[in-house]
Motif scaffolding. Sequence first.
Motif, PDB file in Angstrom:
ATOM      1  N   TRP A 139      36.781  33.960  27.621  1.00 22.20           N
ATOM      2  CA  TRP A 139      37.545  33.749  28.850  1.00 22.20           C
ATOM      3  C   TRP A 139      38.799  34.612  28.928  1.00 22.20           C
ATOM      4  N   LYS A 187      34.566  30.491  37.004  1.00 21.48           N
ATOM      5  CA  LYS A 187      35.017  31.843  37.329  1.00 21.48           C
ATOM      6  C   LYS A 187      34.881  32.169  38.819  1.00 21.48           C
ATOM      7  N   GLU A 242      42.634  39.251  33.979  1.00 18.22           N
ATOM      8  CA  GLU A 242      42.508  39.623  35.387  1.00 18.22           C
ATOM      9  C   GLU A 242      43.374  38.731  36.269  1.00 18.22           C
ATOM     10  N   ILE A 243      43.391  37.448  35.966  1.00 19.44           N
ATOM     11  CA  ILE A 243      44.172  36.507  36.778  1.00 19.44           C
ATOM     12  C   ILE A 243      45.670  36.751  36.589  1.00 19.44           C
ATOM     13  N   THR A 256      38.184  32.673  41.126  1.00 23.83           N
ATOM     14  CA  THR A 256      38.275  33.959  41.824  1.00 23.83           C
ATOM     15  C   THR A 256      38.410  33.759  43.330  1.00 23.83           C
ATOM     16  N   SER A 281      39.377  37.830  28.838  1.00 30.08           N
ATOM     17  CA  SER A 281      39.361  38.985  29.742  1.00 30.08           C
ATOM     18  C   SER A 281      39.497  38.529  31.192  1.00 30.08           C
ATOM     19  N   PHE A 282      38.912  37.387  31.515  1.00 32.29           N
ATOM     20  CA  PHE A 282      39.060  36.834  32.866  1.00 32.29           C
ATOM     21  C   PHE A 282      40.500  36.408  33.114  1.00 32.29           C
TER      22      PHE A 282
END
Length: 233
Positions: free
Chosen positions: A100, A67, A106-107, A71, A102-103
Amino acid sequence: MEAATLEKYQCELIDLFLSNGNESNRKPMEDYMRNHFSFLGIKSPERKELIKRFFVEYGKPKREWMKPLVTYLYEQPERELHYAALAMIDVHIKNLDSEWLSFLEEIITTNSWWDTVDHIAPHHVGAILLREKKSIIDYPDRWIQSDNFWLQRSAILFQLKYKEKTDAQKLFSYIEATKGSKEFFIRKAIGWALREYSKTAPNEVLTFIESTDLAPLSRREGLKHMARRGMEV
């Protein structure tokens, strides 16, 4: 120690990409992406070879680095480094779970354009949801109602590689929910998803297309594979 090692890993990767930029390719690549992003001018074959070389020299990223590593790479202005971030996720995708998602959301909504979204949705989100179907209700079912069309596109495309494992009712319900969209990327995604699923279930797709008021682009794209096979469309 781990943080310092991660920092070195990031720096070495960025240095490798920066030192392999190609100015003659840069502007055509930026123009192709409508100048949404800066490019180093590293084309796909060369970029993939650089990643292979990097893994040989420095190893594949540790899972606990993923992550912060992704990021960090996504914070860089050069588009090739965003592609490198997705290649890092590819390494561990078989072992990533629904935590993963939710991450990945974001991406999807960061530096958004079709080139990254169309990799994340079927290859990352789709891979996780095939193993953990219970999370569909929390992600694609919510995304399809979003006012962010990249999330909607991701919902439509997450089953793209599922073939006979496709939940046709789910796919068709997402298309019904978005068929009136004026957004090109939604209309194109609808056609692409239907075309891909028609390779597995042509009659089911044809029946859906013929009974649904789709945009001409979606209909045309959805029928392409069946037309090439000589089916009555």
